[in-house]
Scaffold this motif. Structure first.
Motif, short mmCIF file in Angstrom:
data_model
loop_
_atom_site.label_atom_id
_atom_site.label_comp_id
_atom_site.label_asym_id
_atom_site.label_seq_id
_atom_site.Cartn_x
_atom_site.Cartn_y
_atom_site.Cartn_z
N VAL A 1 46.15 -3.53 -17.31
CA VAL A 1 46.98 -2.67 -16.76
C VAL A 1 48.56 -2.98 -15.78
N VAL A 2 48.73 -2.32 -15.47
CA VAL A 2 49.85 -2.05 -14.28
C VAL A 2 49.89 -1.35 -13.12
N GLY A 3 48.86 -1.45 -12.14
CA GLY A 3 48.53 -0.29 -11.68
C GLY A 3 48.31 -0.30 -9.91
N GLY A 4 48.07 0.46 -8.85
CA GLY A 4 48.24 0.77 -7.41
C GLY A 4 47.51 1.41 -7.01
N ILE B 1 52.79 -7.04 6.36
CA ILE B 1 52.26 -7.57 6.67
C ILE B 1 51.15 -7.91 4.82
N GLU B 2 51.11 -10.14 4.46
CA GLU B 2 50.49 -9.61 2.79
C GLU B 2 50.28 -10.62 3.49
N THR B 3 48.33 -11.02 3.38
CA THR B 3 48.17 -12.51 3.86
C THR B 3 46.14 -12.42 2.62
N HIS C 1 47.13 -2.52 -2.64
CA HIS C 1 47.41 -3.04 -3.63
C HIS C 1 47.83 -3.01 -4.91
N SER C 2 47.97 -4.36 -5.45
CA SER C 2 48.65 -4.06 -6.68
C SER C 2 47.26 -4.02 -7.72
N THR C 3 46.43 -2.99 -8.03
CA THR C 3 45.31 -2.96 -9.29
C THR C 3 45.84 -3.54 -10.22
N THR C 4 46.85 -4.37 -9.92
CA THR C 4 47.42 -5.08 -11.92
C THR C 4 46.37 -6.38 -12.01
N LYS C 5 46.25 -6.94 -10.19
CA LYS C 5 45.20 -7.56 -10.33
C LYS C 5 43.43 -8.52 -10.39
N TYR C 6 43.33 -8.31 -9.59
CA TYR C 6 42.07 -8.36 -8.88
C TYR C 6 41.26 -7.71 -9.31
N SER D 1 51.16 4.01 -9.75
CA SER D 1 51.28 3.42 -11.10
C SER D 1 51.30 2.21 -11.11
N SER D 2 52.12 1.28 -9.76
CA SER D 2 52.05 0.80 -10.16
C SER D 2 51.72 -0.05 -8.34
N GLY D 3 51.67 -1.25 -8.33
CA GLY D 3 51.48 -1.78 -6.84
C GLY D 3 53.10 -1.29 -6.05
N CYS D 4 54.18 -1.49 -6.93
CA CYS D 4 55.54 -1.39 -6.64
C CYS D 4 55.42 0.12 -5.48
N THR D 5 55.24 1.12 -6.16
CA THR D 5 54.61 2.41 -5.87
C THR D 5 54.58 2.72 -4.98
N SER E 1 52.20 -12.77 -12.68
CA SER E 1 50.80 -12.59 -13.02
C SER E 1 49.84 -13.09 -12.54
N LEU E 2 48.10 -12.77 -11.87
CA LEU E 2 47.46 -13.61 -11.28
C LEU E 2 46.40 -12.50 -11.94
N GLY E 3 44.62 -13.06 -11.21
CA GLY E 3 43.84 -12.09 -11.04
C GLY E 3 43.00 -11.70 -11.78
N VAL F 1 48.89 -3.98 5.08
CA VAL F 1 48.16 -5.00 4.84
C VAL F 1 47.98 -5.04 2.95
N ASP F 2 49.11 -5.87 2.16
CA ASP F 2 49.22 -6.29 1.29
C ASP F 2 48.17 -6.78 0.71
N ASN F 3 46.67 -6.21 0.81
CA ASN F 3 44.95 -7.24 0.11
C ASN F 3 45.36 -7.71 -1.10
N THR F 4 46.41 -7.64 -2.00
CA THR F 4 46.07 -7.70 -3.08
C THR F 4 45.37 -9.19 -3.78
N PHE F 5 45.43 -10.27 -3.05
CA PHE F 5 45.58 -11.37 -3.32
C PHE F 5 43.83 -11.59 -2.81
N ALA F 6 43.45 -10.97 -1.71
CA ALA F 6 41.65 -11.58 -1.50
C ALA F 6 40.72 -9.79 -1.72
N VAL G 1 56.60 -12.95 1.24
CA VAL G 1 55.56 -11.70 0.60
C VAL G 1 55.94 -11.29 -0.85
N TYR G 2 55.44 -10.62 -1.85
CA TYR G 2 55.71 -10.81 -3.39
C TYR G 2 57.33 -10.53 -3.63
N GLY G 3 58.11 -11.34 -4.29
CA GLY G 3 58.95 -11.05 -4.93
C GLY G 3 59.17 -10.12 -4.93
#
Ligand code: PLP
Length: 384
Positions: A209-212, A144-146, A197-202, A77-81, A329-331, A175-180, A102-104
């Protein structure tokens, strides 16, 4: 469709997407249903209740798994979930080592929620410090987040994985791959156990959408993590799953353009007299540029920079931009700009922010896919 032998762009369009057998509809229907009719008790077509599984969500999971080269994906339902489900797989007394920058929201979950349930997290600068100096016998997860957020540090995934593999018990490397996004980086191929992934982003890419999602290999991990998700219930609705699936079809095109635009803007900012320092993994001046070149297929669309001046200089600049929207937010396809210390990273305690270098003059931009000349003009007029 089996997409194993196709290249990324083709997989992004086709994986998980089958013409609907009842109508021939080329696009995955939005299965807005909570339950499924059974001809006889206990017999069904793989779906009995939509918290457990839903066909639109299955299509999305198949798509993201294919992009990450994973056997399994669970859409959240979100990246945080996703982060929360992974934390739920630990036991009280276990220990986590996380990248410090890391992401706040990830930091907040570790520090203020899971700490109350007996899971302690140590934050380490894994771009410059060794994992082995932070692990304990109870260490069960390495986070890891990178590139990191907002300082865009690059963590050498293979190096951390090699160190984690030497430990007994062997911790899960996430690995949090949200940014790449998987277009530029596929951590499972580098030995990681789980991709978040936070699919909310890229992946979704359109800021609607907010998703993960989490991706991994192995039946045992699939059963364990699906059991947790199904028990706690953090699932995306079918419409959100459909939107992300739709967004993914253009991921490759978008990522390419995000990067082209970001490179040009990073170069421009680096030469600007009112800017103290630019952090972008694609710049030769970036401290981990060589690692980024090795482990990523490209450098992404996020740029961080420090203005010369103080908080008032930063505030003035942020009020003057017109095309860049001042927002968290971003992406997304549109360009965003923000002030991490006041906005995205406000939940990080001030002394921790100071230690990390998240200062009052630090600005983060998510470069969109607009015409780059328009974006450059906007930043230049705001710099004055
Ligand atoms: C946004 C974000 C998250 C959290 O995802 P939500 O979808 O907002 O819950 C996690 N990691 C990174 C790097 C993010 O940018």
């Amino acid at each position: 469709m089996e997409t194993q032998n196709f290249k990324f762009e083709t997989v992004a369009v086709h994986a998980g997407v089958e013409p609907d057998p009842s109508t021939g509809a080329i696009m995955t229907p939005i299965f807005a249903t909570s339950t499924y009719v059974q001809p006889t008790p206990g017999q069904h077509k793989g779906y009995d209740y939509s918290r457990t599984a839903n066909p639109t969500r299955t299509a999305l999971e198949t798509s993201i798994a294919a992009l990450e080269g994973a056997q399994h994906c669970l859409a959240m339902s979100s990246g945080c979930t996703g982060t929360d489900v992974l934390c739920h797989s630990l036991n009280a007394g276990d220990h986590v080592v996380s990248v410090d920058d890391v992401y706040g929201g990830t930091s907040r979950l570790f520090r203020t929620v899971w700490s109350r349930h007996g899971i302690e997290t140590t934050f380490a600068d894994l771009a410059n410090q060794d994992l082995k100096d932070f692990v304990r016998p109870q260490t069960k997860m390495i986070w890891i987040e990178t590139p990191t957020n907002p300082l865009l540090k690059i963590i050498d995934i293979e190096r951390v994985v090699a160190q984690a593999k030497k430990l007994n018990p062997r911790p899960l490397v996430v690995v949090d791959n949200t940014f790449a996004s998987p277009y530029f980086q596929r951590p499972l191929e580098l030995g990681a156990d789980v991709v978040l992934h936070s699919t909310t982003k890229y992946l979704n890419g359109h800021s609607d959408v907010v998703g993960g999602a989490i991706c991994f290999n192995g039946k045992e991990l699939k059963e364990k993590l699906h059991h947790i998700q199904n028990s706690i219930g953090g699932v995306p609705g079918p419409f959100d799953a459909w939107l992300v699936l739709r967004g993914i079809k253009t991921l490759a095109l978008r990522m390419k353009r995000h990067e082209e635009n970001a490179k040009e803007i990073a170069d421009m900012l680096e030469k600007h007299p009112k800017i103290e320092r630019v952090l972008y993994p694609g710049l030769k001046s970036h401290p981990q540029h060589e690692i980024a070149k090795r482990q990523m297929g490209g450098f992404g669309g996020m740029i961080t920079f420090f203005l010369k001046g103080n908080l008032e200089t930063a505030r003035g600049f942020l009020e003057k931009v017109k095309l860049f929207s001042l927002a968290e937010s971003l992406g997304g396809v549109e360009s965003l700009i923000e002030h991490p210390a006041i906005m995205t990273h406000a939940s990080i305690p001030a002394e921790m922010r100071a230690k990390l270098g998240i200062s009052d003059t630090l600005i983060r931009i998510s470069v969109g896919i607009e015409n780059v000349e328009d974006l450059k003009k906007d930043l230049l007029q705001a710099l004055g």
